[in-house]
Enzyme design. Structure first.
Site, mmCIF file in Angstrom:
data_model
loop_
_atom_site.group_PDB
_atom_site.id
_atom_site.type_symbol
_atom_site.label_atom_id
_atom_site.label_comp_id
_atom_site.label_asym_id
_atom_site.label_seq_id
_atom_site.Cartn_x
_atom_site.Cartn_y
_atom_site.Cartn_z
ATOM 1 N N ILE A 22 0.833 -1.149 0.052
ATOM 2 C CA ILE A 22 -0.019 -0.116 -0.072
ATOM 3 C C ILE A 22 0.853 1.165 0.139
ATOM 4 O O ILE A 22 1.879 1.108 0.648
ATOM 5 C CB ILE A 22 -1.007 -0.030 1.225
ATOM 6 C CG1 ILE A 22 -1.732 -1.347 1.232
ATOM 7 C CG2 ILE A 22 -1.695 1.313 1.360
ATOM 8 C CD1 ILE A 22 -2.525 -1.434 2.382
ATOM 9 N N ASN A 54 -1.773 6.202 8.335
ATOM 10 C CA ASN A 54 -1.863 6.085 9.953
ATOM 11 C C ASN A 54 -1.858 7.224 10.461
ATOM 12 O O ASN A 54 -2.669 7.653 11.473
ATOM 13 C CB ASN A 54 -0.822 5.264 10.456
ATOM 14 C CG ASN A 54 -1.262 3.661 10.162
ATOM 15 O OD1 ASN A 54 -2.390 3.237 10.295
ATOM 16 N ND2 ASN A 54 -0.168 3.021 10.031
ATOM 17 N N ASP A 73 -5.837 0.012 9.787
ATOM 18 C CA ASP A 73 -6.338 -1.129 9.934
ATOM 19 C C ASP A 73 -7.584 -1.625 8.819
ATOM 20 O O ASP A 73 -7.449 -2.762 8.212
ATOM 21 C CB ASP A 73 -6.853 -1.891 11.347
ATOM 22 C CG ASP A 73 -5.790 -1.968 12.071
ATOM 23 O OD1 ASP A 73 -4.546 -1.487 12.071
ATOM 24 O OD2 ASP A 73 -6.014 -1.961 13.614
ATOM 25 N N GLU A 131 1.641 -3.983 5.697
ATOM 26 C CA GLU A 131 0.838 -3.670 4.518
ATOM 27 C C GLU A 131 1.462 -4.141 3.174
ATOM 28 O O GLU A 131 1.072 -3.679 2.320
ATOM 29 C CB GLU A 131 0.553 -1.994 4.450
ATOM 30 C CG GLU A 131 1.752 -1.182 4.854
ATOM 31 C CD GLU A 131 3.102 -1.216 3.651
ATOM 32 O OE1 GLU A 131 3.994 -1.826 4.130
ATOM 33 O OE2 GLU A 131 3.000 -0.080 3.037
HETATM 34 P P1 GH3 Z 1 5.570 3.286 0.590
HETATM 35 O O1 GH3 Z 1 4.617 3.971 -0.374
HETATM 36 O O2 GH3 Z 1 7.015 3.621 0.022
HETATM 37 O O3 GH3 Z 1 5.134 1.683 0.787
HETATM 38 O O4 GH3 Z 1 5.399 4.121 1.955
HETATM 39 P P2 GH3 Z 1 4.655 3.527 3.287
HETATM 40 O O5 GH3 Z 1 4.672 4.686 4.255
HETATM 41 O O6 GH3 Z 1 3.394 2.736 2.887
HETATM 42 O O7 GH3 Z 1 5.875 2.590 3.974
HETATM 43 P P3 GH3 Z 1 6.632 2.226 5.097
HETATM 44 O O8 GH3 Z 1 6.992 0.979 5.065
HETATM 45 O O9 GH3 Z 1 7.340 3.213 5.658
HETATM 46 O O10 GH3 Z 1 5.129 2.174 6.261
HETATM 47 C C1 GH3 Z 1 4.388 1.265 6.460
HETATM 48 C C2 GH3 Z 1 3.459 1.609 7.656
HETATM 49 O O11 GH3 Z 1 2.546 0.589 7.888
HETATM 50 C C3 GH3 Z 1 4.350 1.412 8.896
HETATM 51 C C4 GH3 Z 1 3.454 0.866 10.009
HETATM 52 O O12 GH3 Z 1 3.213 1.405 10.962
HETATM 53 C C5 GH3 Z 1 2.073 0.637 9.050
HETATM 54 N N1 GH3 Z 1 1.663 -0.851 9.660
HETATM 55 C C6 GH3 Z 1 2.227 -1.970 9.461
HETATM 56 N N2 GH3 Z 1 1.054 -2.971 9.923
HETATM 57 C C7 GH3 Z 1 0.159 -2.092 10.305
HETATM 58 C C8 GH3 Z 1 -1.148 -2.776 10.851
HETATM 59 O O13 GH3 Z 1 -1.343 -3.852 11.171
HETATM 60 N N3 GH3 Z 1 -1.893 -1.528 10.921
HETATM 61 C C9 GH3 Z 1 -1.980 -0.376 10.649
HETATM 62 N N4 GH3 Z 1 -2.847 0.496 10.907
HETATM 63 N N5 GH3 Z 1 -0.657 0.006 10.186
HETATM 64 C C10 GH3 Z 1 0.252 -0.573 10.101
HETATM 65 MG MG MG Z 2 3.754 0.787 1.690
HETATM 66 MG MG MG Z 3 5.804 -1.599 3.029
#
Ligand code: GH3
Ligand code: MG
Ligand code: MG
Ligand code: MG
Length: 313
Positions: A192, A199, A208, A234
């Site tokens: 995503i 978030n 979520d 994600e």
């Molecule tokens: P990019 O477009 O490059 O993928 O940017 P991004 O912000 O999506 O990438 P990044 O990997 O930096 O951030 C992923 C975020 O997903 C960080 C983390 O807090 C959040 N996340 C991971 N698992 C969950 C979850 O189960 N629920 C929620 N709400 N957030 C989550």
């Molecule tokens: Mg991402």
């Molecule tokens: Mg990611």
């Protein structure tokens, strides 16, 4: 072997349950140094539909657990070299066999010995000679429980999709099967876009909800034969069986568009999300699961670099 109809009906119920969930027949590992005894029990369990492996030498148990991957373990108590309870403890020492139920099947009638065996690592204690229906009932009940537990443990809590380790294991099996059948297979890694800011802006509960919505979309759009896993927070991994690269592109691009069209409800306003995807096609040069995952990952990275909300393969 003649026995009443009841155990057959019981095992039928298990069979129906397994078929409905597309699961193979339940597997039982029987350990008994008395060959007559384990052959009798094997035939009995096979007749009602179980896949059975017998072992008379306890020292082969770890190899058998590894190679046969039983759903239920049935152990004799008196064995040469080491006792059933000792064997049970050795099995229990390995975390990946934690959910495999252990049933003792022994002629030991002494309550003290039974209690000791149960306090070691057992789930049930049955005494020999045993009525066929009692053995089938006990093994059936334990096998069902074991399968349910294994299925639940492999599912991610938020989405119900396969967890990281399980999608990887299933990918390996899918690759091996595709090779044997000379079939095509594609892998896709989805991520995503800017999810951290989703978030930060709309709250983690809204985040979520986005993850759950994407999981539902994937389940709705993909085929029964495809595998869907939540690879990380994600990030999702899709295994598309019997799928050529052009078809994989079409499917992924459709998914990308459908996801971008969804509207989510945040704390103070509605919002939309996009995703990026990298595709890897199984080919002679890229045939291992790690190589395929790496390639999909690299393509995902390129999709992000190229501006996100796109599919690259
Ligand atoms: P990019 O477009 O490059 O993928 O940017 P991004 O912000 O999506 O990438 P990044 O990997 O930096 O951030 C992923 C975020 O997903 C960080 C983390 O807090 C959040 N996340 C991971 N698992 C969950 C979850 O189960 N629920 C929620 N709400 N957030 C989550
Ligand atoms: Mg991402
Ligand atoms: Mg990611
Ligand atoms: Mg014995």
């Amino acid at each position: 072997i003649s026995h009443p109809l009841d155990p057959i009906r019981l095992a039928d119920m298990l069979e129906t349950h397994l078929r409905r969930h597309r699961l193979p027949p339940a597997r039982v590992l029987l350990v008994d140094d008395d060959e007559m005894m384990h052959t009798y029990h094997r035939l009995l369990l096979e007749e009602v539909g179980f896949t059975v492996m017998t072992l008379s030498r306890p020292e082969e148990i770890l190899e058998a657990m590894e190679g046969f991957a039983p759903d239920v373990l049935v152990l004799d108590v008196h064995l040469p070299q080491c006792s059933g309870p000792e064997l049970a403890q050795i099995v229990r020492y390995h975390p990946r066999w934690l959910q495999v139920p252990i049933i003792y099947l022994s002629a030991a009638l002494d309550a003290g010995a039974q209690l000791e065996a149960m306090t070691k690592a057992g789930d049930d204690f049955l005494t020999k000679p045993i009525a066929p229906e009692a053995l089938v009932a006990a093994v059936t009940a334990r096998a069902r429980r074991s399968r349910e537990l294994a299925a639940a443990l492999s599912r991610d809590g938020l989405t119900g999709l396969l967890k990281h380790a399980d999608i990887k294991a299933r990918l390996q099996a899918a690759i091996a099967q595709a090779r044997r059948r000379d079939a095509s297979l594609c892998l896709a890694m989805l991520d995503i876009d800017h999810f951290k800011s989703v978030n930060d802006t709309h709250g983690h509960l809204a985040g979520d909800e986005v993850i759950r919505a994407l999981a539902n979309l994937l389940r709705r759009r993909l085929r029964e034969s495809d595998l869907i896993g939540r690879y990380g927070g994600e990030e999702f991994l899709l295994v598309l069986n019997d799928c050529e690269s052009a078809q994989a592109f079409r499917v992924l691009d459709e998914l990308r568009e459908s996801f971008a069209a969804l509207t989510f409800h945040g704390d103070d306003r509605d919002f939309q999300c996009t995703l990026s995807a990298g595709i890897a096609v199984m080919a002679p040069g890229v045939a291992g699961s790690d190589a395929l995952i790496n390639l999909a990952d690299q393509n995902l990275y390129r999709a992000k670099q190229a501006g996100r909300n796109r599919v690259i393969g």
